[in-house]
Design a protein around this motif. Structure first.
Motif, mmCIF file in Angstrom:
data_model
loop_
_atom_site.group_PDB
_atom_site.id
_atom_site.type_symbol
_atom_site.label_atom_id
_atom_site.label_comp_id
_atom_site.label_asym_id
_atom_site.label_seq_id
_atom_site.Cartn_x
_atom_site.Cartn_y
_atom_site.Cartn_z
ATOM 1 N N TYR A 5 6.520 -1.399 -1.937
ATOM 2 C CA TYR A 5 5.935 -0.237 -2.597
ATOM 3 C C TYR A 5 6.632 0.056 -3.929
ATOM 4 C CZ TYR A 5 2.931 1.056 1.315
ATOM 5 O OH TYR A 5 1.957 1.074 2.268
ATOM 6 N N ASN A 48 2.033 1.826 10.533
ATOM 7 C CA ASN A 48 0.870 2.563 10.054
ATOM 8 C C ASN A 48 -0.192 1.588 9.533
ATOM 9 O OD1 ASN A 48 -0.913 4.084 8.328
ATOM 10 N ND2 ASN A 48 0.603 5.719 8.341
ATOM 11 N N PRO A 49 -1.438 1.723 9.982
ATOM 12 C CA PRO A 49 -2.500 0.826 9.511
ATOM 13 C C PRO A 49 -2.660 0.816 7.986
ATOM 14 C CG PRO A 49 -3.255 2.044 11.421
ATOM 15 C CD PRO A 49 -1.916 2.626 11.025
ATOM 16 N N LYS A 50 -2.353 1.935 7.331
ATOM 17 C CA LYS A 50 -2.422 1.991 5.873
ATOM 18 C C LYS A 50 -1.419 1.017 5.257
ATOM 19 C CE LYS A 50 -2.007 5.250 1.973
ATOM 20 N NZ LYS A 50 -1.721 4.198 1.050
ATOM 21 N N ILE A 52 -0.324 -1.730 6.649
ATOM 22 C CA ILE A 52 -0.862 -3.076 6.914
ATOM 23 C C ILE A 52 -1.890 -3.441 5.843
ATOM 24 C CG2 ILE A 52 -2.244 -4.461 8.527
ATOM 25 C CD1 ILE A 52 -0.873 -2.853 10.800
ATOM 26 N N ARG A 53 -2.768 -2.490 5.503
ATOM 27 C CA ARG A 53 -3.776 -2.729 4.459
ATOM 28 C C ARG A 53 -3.144 -2.826 3.073
ATOM 29 N NH1 ARG A 53 -6.301 1.178 7.449
ATOM 30 N NH2 ARG A 53 -5.777 2.764 5.899
ATOM 31 N N ASP A 54 -2.287 -1.850 2.743
ATOM 32 C CA ASP A 54 -1.669 -1.819 1.411
ATOM 33 C C ASP A 54 -0.926 -3.110 1.088
ATOM 34 O OD1 ASP A 54 -2.571 0.779 1.097
ATOM 35 O OD2 ASP A 54 -0.573 1.703 1.248
ATOM 36 N N ARG A 56 -1.391 -5.956 2.540
ATOM 37 C CA ARG A 56 -2.241 -7.112 2.878
ATOM 38 C C ARG A 56 -1.536 -8.039 3.873
ATOM 39 N NH1 ARG A 56 -2.239 -8.482 -2.759
ATOM 40 N NH2 ARG A 56 -2.319 -10.615 -2.060
ATOM 41 N N ALA A 58 -2.264 -8.947 6.910
ATOM 42 C CA ALA A 58 -3.096 -9.941 7.606
ATOM 43 C C ALA A 58 -3.249 -11.197 6.755
ATOM 44 C CB ALA A 58 -4.458 -9.347 7.948
ATOM 45 N N GLU A 59 -3.366 -11.022 5.430
ATOM 46 C CA GLU A 59 -3.474 -12.167 4.527
ATOM 47 C C GLU A 59 -2.188 -12.996 4.495
ATOM 48 O OE1 GLU A 59 -4.920 -11.129 0.591
ATOM 49 O OE2 GLU A 59 -6.019 -9.436 1.472
#
Length: 110
Positions: A5, A48-50, A52-54, A56, A58-59
Motif C-alpha cells: 500500500y 479482508n477481501p478488499k 485480496i482485491r487491491d 490482486r 489471486a493473480e
C-alpha cells in the motif's frame, strides 16, 4: 501488505525479513515428513477481501481452500470429534466414533 500500500502511494519502502525465508505468514513449510502447509493458514481466513482485491493476490497465486469441517481433533485410540461447518454437520458426525453425542453440542457453530 503495508509495504504494498505504501509503495502504491508512491513512497519508498524497504521490507526486512526476520527469518531465513521470505514470505512471513504466507510461507509454506513442512510440519511433518511429507506434509506441507502454510505456517499461518488460519490467518488467511481473517484477510479482508478488499486487501485480496487491491493487491490482486489471486493473480499472484493465492488460492483459498475451504475446509470441509471447522475442527477435527483425533485421539490416539481412533475416536474423533468433527465440528461443522454447520450445526447439522456436527450432529451428523459419527457418534459411534466420538465420545460426545451429537445432541451434546447443538449450538457449537452459531
Amino acid at each position: 501488505m503495508c509495504a504494498c500500500y505504501l509503495a502504491g502511494a508512491g513512497l519508498k519502502v524497504r521490507v526486512l525479513e526476520r527469518r531465513h525465508v521470505v514470505g512471513g505468514a504466507a510461507v509454506t513449510e513442512e510440519f511433518a515428513p511429507g506434509f506441507r502447509n502454510s505456517t499461518a493458514a488460519y490467518t488467511v481466513s481473517l484477510l479482508n477481501p478488499k486487501v485480496i482485491r487491491d493487491l490482486r493476490l489471486a493473480e499472484h497465486g493465492l488460492k483459498i481452500v475451504e475446509r470441509p469441517c471447522r475442527q477435527f481433533p483425533a485421539a490416539p485410540d481412533g475416536k474423533y470429534f468433527k465440528l461443522g461447518p454447520t450445526t447439522a454437520d456436527t450432529q451428523r458426525s459419527s457418534p459411534a466414533s466420538r465420545s460426545a453425542t451429537p445432541s451434546a453440542c447443538p449450538s457449537t457453530t452459531a
